[in-house]
Design a protein around this motif. Sequence first.
Motif, PDB file in Angstrom:
ATOM      1  N   ASP A 309     -28.587   4.894 -33.013  1.00 40.43           N
ATOM      2  CA  ASP A 309     -29.712   5.758 -33.376  1.00 40.43           C
ATOM      3  C   ASP A 309     -31.015   5.391 -32.687  1.00 40.43           C
ATOM      4  O   ASP A 309     -31.880   6.243 -32.512  1.00 40.43           O
ATOM      5  N   HIS A 310     -31.180   4.105 -32.350  1.00 42.22           N
ATOM      6  CA  HIS A 310     -32.466   3.678 -31.790  1.00 42.22           C
ATOM      7  C   HIS A 310     -32.298   2.784 -30.594  1.00 42.22           C
ATOM      8  O   HIS A 310     -31.481   1.859 -30.611  1.00 42.22           O
ATOM      9  N   PHE A 311     -33.112   3.044 -29.629  1.00 43.19           N
ATOM     10  CA  PHE A 311     -33.148   2.205 -28.450  1.00 43.19           C
ATOM     11  C   PHE A 311     -34.052   1.003 -28.747  1.00 43.19           C
ATOM     12  O   PHE A 311     -35.043   1.116 -29.467  1.00 43.19           O
ATOM     13  N   PRO A 344     -47.836   5.303 -35.124  1.00 47.05           N
ATOM     14  CA  PRO A 344     -46.967   6.440 -35.437  1.00 47.05           C
ATOM     15  C   PRO A 344     -45.947   6.659 -34.331  1.00 47.05           C
ATOM     16  O   PRO A 344     -46.232   6.397 -33.164  1.00 47.05           O
ATOM     17  N   GLY A 345     -44.786   7.128 -34.733  1.00 43.86           N
ATOM     18  CA  GLY A 345     -43.780   7.482 -33.739  1.00 43.86           C
ATOM     19  C   GLY A 345     -43.051   6.305 -33.131  1.00 43.86           C
ATOM     20  O   GLY A 345     -42.351   6.442 -32.135  1.00 43.86           O
ATOM     21  N   THR A 346     -43.182   5.135 -33.744  1.00 49.80           N
ATOM     22  CA  THR A 346     -42.479   3.986 -33.182  1.00 49.80           C
ATOM     23  C   THR A 346     -41.108   3.783 -33.833  1.00 49.80           C
ATOM     24  O   THR A 346     -40.434   2.797 -33.579  1.00 49.80           O
ATOM     25  N   GLY A 347     -40.726   4.712 -34.690  1.00 47.10           N
ATOM     26  CA  GLY A 347     -39.370   4.672 -35.233  1.00 47.10           C
ATOM     27  C   GLY A 347     -39.237   4.036 -36.603  1.00 47.10           C
ATOM     28  O   GLY A 347     -38.132   3.781 -37.061  1.00 47.10           O
ATOM     29  N   LYS A 348     -40.339   3.830 -37.296  1.00 44.49           N
ATOM     30  CA  LYS A 348     -40.284   3.133 -38.579  1.00 44.49           C
ATOM     31  C   LYS A 348     -39.501   3.921 -39.622  1.00 44.49           C
ATOM     32  O   LYS A 348     -38.651   3.385 -40.315  1.00 44.49           O
ATOM     33  N   THR A 349     -39.834   5.197 -39.728  1.00 47.66           N
ATOM     34  CA  THR A 349     -39.175   6.006 -40.747  1.00 47.66           C
ATOM     35  C   THR A 349     -37.736   6.302 -40.355  1.00 47.66           C
ATOM     36  O   THR A 349     -36.823   6.221 -41.178  1.00 47.66           O
ATOM     37  N   SER A 350     -37.564   6.638 -39.069  1.00 46.32           N
ATOM     38  CA  SER A 350     -36.220   7.054 -38.678  1.00 46.32           C
ATOM     39  C   SER A 350     -35.243   5.897 -38.726  1.00 46.32           C
ATOM     40  O   SER A 350     -34.056   6.102 -38.973  1.00 46.32           O
ATOM     41  N   TYR A 480     -43.883   1.280 -27.521  1.00 41.84           N
ATOM     42  CA  TYR A 480     -42.963   1.232 -26.389  1.00 41.84           C
ATOM     43  C   TYR A 480     -43.708   1.256 -25.064  1.00 41.84           C
ATOM     44  O   TYR A 480     -44.741   1.909 -24.929  1.00 41.84           O
ATOM     45  N   ILE A 488     -35.703   5.944 -23.963  1.00 33.23           N
ATOM     46  CA  ILE A 488     -35.605   6.662 -25.243  1.00 33.23           C
ATOM     47  C   ILE A 488     -35.487   8.158 -24.988  1.00 33.23           C
ATOM     48  O   ILE A 488     -34.675   8.853 -25.599  1.00 33.23           O
ATOM     49  N   HIS A 492     -31.978   9.435 -26.084  1.00 32.26           N
ATOM     50  CA  HIS A 492     -32.060   9.933 -27.458  1.00 32.26           C
ATOM     51  C   HIS A 492     -32.751  11.275 -27.595  1.00 32.26           C
ATOM     52  O   HIS A 492     -32.180  12.225 -28.120  1.00 32.26           O
ATOM     53  N   VAL A 528     -43.278   7.522 -29.775  1.00 33.99           N
ATOM     54  CA  VAL A 528     -42.650   8.568 -28.966  1.00 33.99           C
ATOM     55  C   VAL A 528     -42.631   9.921 -29.669  1.00 33.99           C
ATOM     56  O   VAL A 528     -41.833  10.795 -29.330  1.00 33.99           O
ATOM     57  N   ARG A 529     -43.506  10.082 -30.634  1.00 33.01           N
ATOM     58  CA  ARG A 529     -43.496  11.331 -31.381  1.00 33.01           C
ATOM     59  C   ARG A 529     -43.898  12.501 -30.494  1.00 33.01           C
ATOM     60  O   ARG A 529     -43.261  13.546 -30.500  1.00 33.01           O
ATOM     61  N   ARG A 532     -41.217  13.328 -28.076  1.00 33.67           N
ATOM     62  CA  ARG A 532     -40.146  14.121 -28.691  1.00 33.67           C
ATOM     63  C   ARG A 532     -40.534  15.593 -28.755  1.00 33.67           C
ATOM     64  O   ARG A 532     -39.734  16.474 -28.449  1.00 33.67           O
TER      65      ARG A 532
END
Length: 767
Positions: A309-311, A344-350, A480, A488, A492, A528-529, A532
């Motif tokens: 799921d994550h790089f 934000p967008g560094t993958g914390k939630t995902s 990143y 990414i 992804h 990376v929000r 995306r």
Amino acid sequence: MIVVPVYNKMILPYSRIYFRTDEFKSLSGRVAIGEKVVMLVKKEDIPKEEYKEDSFYPLAVTGNISSISAEGYVEVMAGERVYIDDVSINQDYSIELSIRRNPVTIDISEELRSKKLEQIRREMNEYVSNYSWGQSAKAFISQFNSLEETVCAMSIWMTISNEEQYSLLEIDSLKKRTEEIERMLYEYIEVAKVSSDASFAQQEEYQNMYKESAIKKQMEYLQKELDELHPEKVTDVRKFEMKIDNAGMNETAEAEARKVLNRLKQEGSHSSETGMLYDYLDFVTSLSWKSEDPKNIDLDFASKILDEDHFGLKKVKKRIIQQIAVMNLKKKQSGSILLFVGAPGTGKTSIGKSIARALGREYSRVSLGGARDEADIRGHRRTYIGAMPGRIMDGIQKSGVSNPVMVLDEVDKIGASYHGDPASALLEVLDPEQNHTFTDHYMNVPYDLSDVFFICTANTTDTIPGPLLDRMEVIHFEGYTPLEKLSIAKEHLLPKAMEKMGIPEGKISISDDMINKIISEYTREAGVRGLRKRMDTLCRGAAVEIAKEPENVFEVTEDRLRDELDMRPVHREKVPEKQKSGVVTGLAWTSAGGEILYIETVFTKGKGNIIITGQLGDVMKESAQIAVSLVKTMFPDKADVFEKNDIHIHVPEGAVPKDGPSAGITLTTAIASLVTDKAVDPHFAMTGEVSLRGVVTPIGGLPEKLMAAQRAGVKNAFIPKENEDDLRDVAKEVLDQINVIPVSNVEEVLKKVGITTDDMQRDTDAA
Ligand code: ADP
């Protein structure tokens, strides 16, 4: 002749009377069959040592020992009634009597007597036949041939006092005695009947209870059948009833739910309360109350999922695998509470979602941003109009299980108001000592949160209250590098976007250069929000093209990029080649990652005041004052410049207040540059706190700052020497492109940027 004193024993002429052998032992005389006995009645139950002449009633009965049983009973066949003329007690307490015959008058025919006996037997038989022991009782009764015998035998069962028994003996007329006996027996039967009626009634009550519960079960069963036949006709009340039955709630919760259900039944459908009651039942019955067994998670499998799921994010993934291993060993569903901190967008939630997938558990995201009241976390009491459960229980309900992986997003954005502090409610949620009985105000009953795997996310730890922060283990998401972003995007974001838009594989052709262009010119972020979103937009555009001409491959060119993304390329601020004196490049940390900023200083006519503008006005004041004092001491001959001018310092917005002090060396260098009128190369960026003695002290957020420097194309960066260890967390490609210069005092910086110690020395000497 053996004299046998008796107490509370029925002795009637012509009946069988039983004694235990030891009752005879202490008596003088030979205990043998055929031996003559006289039974006399004691007035009180006293031992022989206390016998006196008047201890006995005057009437007695004679008899013969008719049998002695092996079980230790002596049977005496009673004979006549006698009158005792004289009693004398011997030394050895044996009793001597002189007796005289005193038979009763036979005033009833033998025939009538046997009739009466028959009648009584019948009554008795009928009565005892209600009992399981009735059969043996009948056999017992039938062996007696006279009324007297029957009464004597039965007197063991009947509660007749000693006096009453003696009074029967006193009656002279046989007729009367028979009547009296009859009365006693009937009375006994009646009493027995009544009490048996009572016990029967009791039995009936039990029976009714069993019956009731059986009927209820039957009804439930039938109702279920009916419900299954006509699901559309099942009433709401009935539905809730069934749900409560099957929910597996704890005792308190079930009691509360049934209470509310009863209210709902009473209120009917038109009351103003109905909606509220309905909502409550709907909520509590849709929660999962069942606890799940902890699963043993295969660590390799979990690793695979996380990588899928994550790089990157190696550090984070490693920590998560450790946590899963601990949970496996301890057979628990939760462990330490992790706090993911980063832009934000560094993958914390995902990654939270990915953890849920790796654990095979449900995922639930609860946003805490803007939570200001305790009620946001814990719900409103139901007395409120429009009361609602808090966000935590709401999240649990949506997950449908009692052990989800719950991401509490934006814990750094909870506020406080006079309605109570959401942070302290949150403390309770996260405290393993307390959270098994977490009570939401709306639910008003405890719910067990101890199996929930909590993960919190935040952009910064600065605004998180201390006690809350203490409870969590902080893991940094550094953002990143462009190279990582490229991977990414390729591995992804693009495949996901294509899948989302239904674009078949191979139908989009995009070069690394183009992706890099998107990264550098169409996004400006640590995460990376944005990237995306651009990928999504691009694929949406491609979808139209491909739909029109399915054979074509959508090739991403620079023109297409501009058309499809429909935005002007972000002007990425590259450092200029030259800068005026008094302007220095700083590195700042923001909750969105790192930034570069230029600190500008100028002298204006005045009286030595310091004017600070920019977002950080107040916070910067101290740093600015330190910087000014420091420069004044370093360049004493410039004192009059400071006196005759105001110094205006401008710090452009960007950095967060907390980061203010880390601009210390930048401010000092800028002011030094201004007073010496020596321009500083903008390719020297810097970060570090400064003390009044010019010592450079450590700062935070180094990886983000250096990444920002790299993005801006900065060639050199001064960092505090004490932060050297943090370079481990900085991506290699960043370090490859920037010359990092660790420094321990401001002089080193000034020297490097061309404001040499010589200048300073000379200046100082001149002073
Ligand atoms: P955050 O919670 O830190 O703001 P998100 O978890 O919402 O960030 O991530 C935003 C998007 O970026 C998501 O679509 C996520 O899948 C993607 N993303 C972030 N980091 C990575 C990564 N390392 N690998 C793949 N995708 C990522």
